[in-house]
Design an enzyme around this catalytic site. Sequence first.
Site, PDB file in Angstrom:
ATOM      1  N   LYS A 209      23.352  80.972 -22.954  1.00  0.00           N
ATOM      2  CA  LYS A 209      22.085  81.469 -23.520  1.00  0.00           C
ATOM      3  C   LYS A 209      21.855  80.860 -24.913  1.00  0.00           C
ATOM      4  O   LYS A 209      20.708  80.536 -25.279  1.00  0.00           O
ATOM      5  CB  LYS A 209      22.101  83.005 -23.600  1.00  0.00           C
ATOM      6  CG  LYS A 209      20.876  83.599 -24.295  1.00  0.00           C
ATOM      7  CD  LYS A 209      19.632  83.369 -23.483  1.00  0.00           C
ATOM      8  CE  LYS A 209      18.297  83.770 -24.048  1.00  0.00           C
ATOM      9  NZ  LYS A 209      18.042  84.319 -25.299  1.00  0.00           N
TER      10      LYS A 209
ATOM     11  N   SER B 125      16.821  85.769 -20.694  1.00  0.00           N
ATOM     12  CA  SER B 125      15.745  85.029 -21.350  1.00  0.00           C
ATOM     13  C   SER B 125      14.409  85.277 -20.673  1.00  0.00           C
ATOM     14  O   SER B 125      14.345  85.514 -19.473  1.00  0.00           O
ATOM     15  CB  SER B 125      16.031  83.525 -21.304  1.00  0.00           C
ATOM     16  OG  SER B 125      14.919  82.822 -21.845  1.00  0.00           O
TER      17      SER B 125
ATOM     18  N   GLU C 161      15.465  75.564 -26.709  1.00  0.00           N
ATOM     19  CA  GLU C 161      14.153  76.200 -26.963  1.00  0.00           C
ATOM     20  C   GLU C 161      13.633  75.764 -28.346  1.00  0.00           C
ATOM     21  O   GLU C 161      12.465  75.355 -28.488  1.00  0.00           O
ATOM     22  CB  GLU C 161      14.341  77.725 -26.891  1.00  0.00           C
ATOM     23  CG  GLU C 161      13.154  78.573 -27.311  1.00  0.00           C
ATOM     24  CD  GLU C 161      13.502  80.072 -27.286  1.00  0.00           C
ATOM     25  OE1 GLU C 161      14.030  80.551 -26.265  1.00  0.00           O
ATOM     26  OE2 GLU C 161      13.243  80.768 -28.292  1.00  0.00           O
TER      27      GLU C 161
ATOM     28  N   HIS D  96      20.645  77.453 -24.411  1.00  0.00           N
ATOM     29  CA  HIS D  96      19.233  77.601 -23.995  1.00  0.00           C
ATOM     30  C   HIS D  96      18.336  77.751 -25.227  1.00  0.00           C
ATOM     31  O   HIS D  96      17.296  77.101 -25.359  1.00  0.00           O
ATOM     32  CB  HIS D  96      19.083  78.819 -23.077  1.00  0.00           C
ATOM     33  CG  HIS D  96      17.674  79.296 -22.891  1.00  0.00           C
ATOM     34  ND1 HIS D  96      16.963  79.975 -23.870  1.00  0.00           N
ATOM     35  CD2 HIS D  96      16.807  79.155 -21.863  1.00  0.00           C
ATOM     36  CE1 HIS D  96      15.745  80.231 -23.431  1.00  0.00           C
ATOM     37  NE2 HIS D  96      15.620  79.755 -22.220  1.00  0.00           N
ATOM     38  N   ASN D  97      18.759  78.602 -26.151  1.00  0.00           N
ATOM     39  CA  ASN D  97      17.933  78.840 -27.333  1.00  0.00           C
ATOM     40  C   ASN D  97      17.880  77.624 -28.251  1.00  0.00           C
ATOM     41  O   ASN D  97      16.843  77.344 -28.853  1.00  0.00           O
ATOM     42  CB  ASN D  97      18.447  80.068 -28.092  1.00  0.00           C
ATOM     43  CG  ASN D  97      17.949  81.355 -27.466  1.00  0.00           C
ATOM     44  OD1 ASN D  97      17.810  81.439 -26.248  1.00  0.00           O
ATOM     45  ND2 ASN D  97      17.685  82.360 -28.269  1.00  0.00           N
TER      46      ASN D  97
END
Length: 465
Positions: free
Chosen positions: A184, A129, A191, A187-188
Site C-alpha cells: 500500500k 485504497s 500515487e 501504491h501511495n
Amino acid sequence: MAMKANVGLIGLGTMGAALALNIAEKGFPIAVWNRTTSVIHAFKAGAGDLAAQITPAETLADLVAAIAAPRAIILMVPAGPAVDDMLAALSPILDADDLVIDAGNANFHDTNRRSAQGLPFRFMGIGVSGGEEGARHGPAIMAGGTAQDWARMAPVFHAIAARAEDGTPCADHMGEAGAGHFVKAVHNGIEYADMQMIAETYGVMRDSLGMSAPKIAPVFARWNEGTLRSYLVEISAAVAAATDPVKGGPLLDMIVDAAGQKGTGRWTAIEAQNLAAPIPVIEAAVMARNVSSRRGERAEGEALYGPAPQRAEVSLEDLEHALIAGKILCYAQGFAMMTAAAKDFGWALDMPAIARVWRAGCIIRSAMLNDMATALAEDPARNLMLAPFFAAHLRRSVPALRRVVAAGALSGLGLPALSSGLAWFDLMRTARGTANMIQGQRDFFGLHGFQRLDGLDQPHGPWAH
Ligand code: 6PG
C-alpha cells in the site's frame, strides 16, 4: 437473542463508516463501535435499509459479545499510537483465535512490529485504497498476515472489493505481517508520482502554452480515452473543468499551490533508500510536494530571479507521450523496488498479482495495469522497461519525453518527476556508465580499491603510495 455479527468494526470516521456499510451491504452482519457513542447511533440511524445488518455496541465488551467466535474485528482508527492503544484495550477481552485487522494506512514497520510482539490474538494489516467512494462501493485490498488468516477473511474481502473488468476481485494476499501495508505504501508513492507528473503536464499547458483551465480540461479528458486511461487523469479533467462556486472563474485558479501529505509517499522514498532501490520519480514527487509548501520562499525566489525566462513550444501530442513514458518508468521503478523488498524482507511478493489488485478500486487504477500484469507474469523479476511490450511503448514515447523535459529546462519550468524518469531511463540504457570515475576518486582519497574491466588484478591506482 439477536443473531451474532460476522465481523466487528472499530472507528466510524469517513472511511470506517463507508467500509462498514459496504460490508453490511454484501450480506455480512456487522457490529460497530466508536469512541464517541453518539456517532455509533447516528451511523445506524443513517444506514437506511442496511440498519438491520448493523449492531451498535456502546462498549468494547459489548462489541466483542456481539460478534460470533472466532471473531474478526477491523480497526479503522488513525495510523500510529491509536492502533497500539486499541490493541492494548482489546488484549484482555479477546480470545487467542480472534483476529484483529488493522485496515488503516499503517507504516509497515509498525505492522511488522505488531505482528511480532506476541499479541494475545491473531493480527493482520491490510492496505485499503480508493478513498471514501472505494471503501463504500469497492476498494482495492492489499492484505498482509498469515495465509491461514487470509483464507479466513478472503470471503469478506473478495465480496467488498472492487472488481476488475474481467470480474476478478481486487483483493489479494500480499505476504506475511507488514507485506500488505508495504505494498500500500508503494501504491501511495506511485500515487504521488502519477499526480505530480499530471501536475507537471498541467504546468506546461498553463505556463508554456498559455492555456486556461477550461481549455486544459478537455485535453485530459481526451488523454483519458487512450493509453493514459486512469482514474487520476479522469479526475484531473474534472478538477480543471470545475467552476469556482464563489467567484465564477475556474476553481483550479483559486486553489493554493501547496500540496498536503500524510506521509505515505515519504515512507516509500525512505524505504527505497534503505533498500538501495532507485525510485527517482517517486522521490521527485515527494520533493515537489515539500517544495510546494514553501510558498513564501518561492515568492522570494521569483522576486529575486524573475519569472520563468521564456515560453517553450511543446505539442500536446508530445506532452501526452511524455506522460505515457513517465508513467511506465515510474511503475518500472516501483515494481523493481518491491522486488528488492521481497528479497530483503523474505516476502513472496507476487508482482503480477499486485498489478492485478491495482487494476480497479484504488487511486492509481489505470488501463496500463492490465498490460503490466501481463508483462510481469512473463517474467516477474525483469524490470518493466525491459519487457518487449513496454520497450515498444518507450521507443515511441521517450523522444517526446526528451523534447518536453528539454523545453521545461530551457523555459525555466520545473519538471522534476518527468526529468527524473528520463535521467533514470538514460542511466539504465547506458552499458558503460561513469562510475569508473567515482571508483577512481574513492581509491585516490581512501584506497577503497576498484576492479579492472580486463579482470587483471590491480588493487590500487598509481596515486597510492
Ligand atoms: C488511497 C489513498 C489514501 C491517502 C490519500 C491521501 O489509496 O485511498 O492513498 O490512502 O490517504 O490519498 O494521501 P496524502 O495525504 O498523503 O496525499
